[in-house]
Design an enzyme around this catalytic site. Structure first.
Site, PDB file in Angstrom:
ATOM      1  N   LEU A 166       0.862  -1.173   0.000  1.00 13.65           N
ATOM      2  CA  LEU A 166       0.000   0.000   0.000  1.00 13.65           C
ATOM      3  C   LEU A 166       0.904   1.230   0.000  1.00 13.65           C
ATOM      4  CD1 LEU A 166      -2.896  -0.792   2.527  1.00 13.65           C
ATOM      5  CD2 LEU A 166      -2.999  -0.773   0.039  1.00 13.65           C
ATOM      6  N   ASP A 167       0.549   2.220  -0.796  1.00 10.50           N
ATOM      7  CA  ASP A 167       1.354   3.431  -0.835  1.00 10.50           C
ATOM      8  C   ASP A 167       1.479   4.052   0.546  1.00 10.50           C
ATOM      9  OD1 ASP A 167       1.538   3.077  -3.547  1.00 10.50           O
ATOM     10  OD2 ASP A 167      -0.129   4.430  -4.010  1.00 10.50           O
ATOM     11  N   LYS A 168       2.471   4.883   0.685  1.00 12.08           N
ATOM     12  CA  LYS A 168       2.693   5.551   1.965  1.00 12.08           C
ATOM     13  C   LYS A 168       1.475   6.370   2.383  1.00 12.08           C
ATOM     14  CE  LYS A 168       5.902   8.792   4.214  1.00 12.08           C
ATOM     15  NZ  LYS A 168       7.132   9.631   4.032  1.00 12.08           N
ATOM     16  N   ALA A 169       0.810   6.976   1.417  1.00 19.15           N
ATOM     17  CA  ALA A 169      -0.347   7.817   1.720  1.00 19.15           C
ATOM     18  C   ALA A 169      -1.655   7.035   1.753  1.00 19.15           C
ATOM     19  CB  ALA A 169      -0.457   8.939   0.684  1.00 19.15           C
ATOM     20  N   THR A 170      -1.640   5.778   1.344  1.00 21.75           N
ATOM     21  CA  THR A 170      -2.858   4.967   1.318  1.00 21.75           C
ATOM     22  C   THR A 170      -3.082   4.300   2.671  1.00 21.75           C
ATOM     23  OG1 THR A 170      -2.542   4.539  -1.040  1.00 21.75           O
ATOM     24  CG2 THR A 170      -4.049   3.080   0.137  1.00 21.75           C
TER      25      THR A 170
END
Length: 369
Positions: A235-239
């Protein structure tokens, strides 16, 4: 003498019935005999209705009632009928007389197309590996929670794994409980399987270790889970949202393989209203730089056209963000609410829990959408 006695008894019975009939009209009186009124009755011998109260002669002449629905003389024929099953021998005890008895089957060779039929002999199977024969090295490494089996094969061929001080580069090598297995000069050992679902918070990186990352998801379970688990997928850092962690390398490899196209649901927050025409185009499918992609389902959330729920089955990198960026939208926030049959129910941001036995069985059997 017998007839006189019988007639007297019959007369007494008749008197009793008459007295009972009189009492019905005038009320009961003490000391009177109880009885039933004379009525029309069926004769047992002739089957006709008679008004006589003397039934003794009919009873003496009775020889058995006729079978129901039979004609004249049917009673005698019924008594002379032979009993069924006189020959009490079973079918197996009877001799075969040329006619096929019930349940008998002719030889296969007598049937058309069954000439020269040979008995089926199953192929001999290789015996299963016993416990004292050890396990494959890549499986042992995967069970320790370091990586999947496929990645373990790459580490073995690269010379990063040693067994009892000897570097192993040959695939298929087996190890035993008393062997010392080292990866990057660190001793590893097989561990029991652990499965964790986490509600990943923002600004945490989904990796085991990253020198450039300030915070990783492993820091959220550090000191609270003795097993060495690692995140499944990215998962992306911002997700934010549902994230699975485990030391089951085989399961992790299965869930992250490109052929694994199971349902994933995301809650997308956009910088502007999502047009209905763009929604239809995304459902029909668009072509991105790495190939064709389409959403399986799309809907607005709470009638707010800046918030969209999207269901996909693809696991390509940053696929959700790129889908909306293709139409000129900027994803302000992205939250995964469903993955591999798991949700983040009752978990606040940064919280996690161990999976139940039912959830583990569901994952292993793949019994989810």
């Amino acid at each position: 003498m017998r007839n006189n006695t019988t007639n007297k008894r019959a007369g007494a019975r008749g008197t009793g019935r008459t007295g009972a009939a009189d009492r019905r009209g005038s009320g009961f009186a003490k000391g009177t005999g109880a009885g039933r009124p004379a009525s029309r009755r069926y004769s047992a011998g002739e089957g006709s209705v008679k008004g006589s109260t003397d039934e003794s002669s009919a009873k003496r002449n009775f020889r058995g009632s006729k079978p129901f629905g039979k004609g004249e003389g049917a009673g005698r024929a019924f008594r002379e009928e032979k009993s069924f099953g006189k020959d009490s021998r079973s079918f197996a005890e009877k001799e075969y007389t040329g006619k096929r008895a019930y349940g008998m089957v002719k030889n296969l060779e007598d049937r058309k197309g069954y000439k020269n039929v040979q008995a089926y002999t199953p192929a001999q199977r290789a015996p299963k590996a016993k416990a004292d024969e050890g396990v494959r090295l890549n499986k042992y490494i995967a069970n320790s929670g370091i990586c999947s089996r496929r990645e373990a094969d790459d580490f073995i061929t690269a010379g990063l794994v040693s067994v009892n001080g000897v570097t192993i580069t040959e695939l298929g090598t087996r190890v035993y409980p008393n062997d010392e297995v080292r990866f990057n000069n660190e001793r590893i050992k097989g561990e029991s399987k652990v499965y964790i679902v986490m509600n990943k918070p923002k600004d945490f990186v989904t990796t085991m270790s990253d020198p450039h990352a300030e915070r990783t998801v492993m820091q959220l379970v550090e000191g609270k889970c003795s097993a060495r688990v690692y995140p499944v997928g990215r998962l992306d850092k911002a997700t934010t949202g549902v994230l699975l962690l485990t030391n089951d390398g085989e399961l992790a490899d299965k869930l992250t393989h490109p052929s694994f196209e199971k349902k994933k649901i995301y809650h997308v927050f956009l910088d502007k209203n999502f047009k209905g025409t763009d929604m239809k185009s995304l459902l029909d499918g668009v072509k991105l730089e790495d190939g064709f992609i389409q959403a399986d389902a799309l809907s607005y959330i709470d009638e707010d056209k800046t918030q969209v729920g999207v269901e996909i089955h693809s696991g390509r990198n940053r696929i959700v963000r790129r889908m909306f960026e293709h139409f000129g939208y900027k994803v302000k926030k992205l939250d995964r609410v469903y993955f591999a049959g798991l949700t983040k129910k009752n978990l606040r941001r940064g919280q996690w829990r161990f999976l139940t036995e039912q959830e583990i069985a569901m994952l292993k059997m793949g019994s989810f959408e």
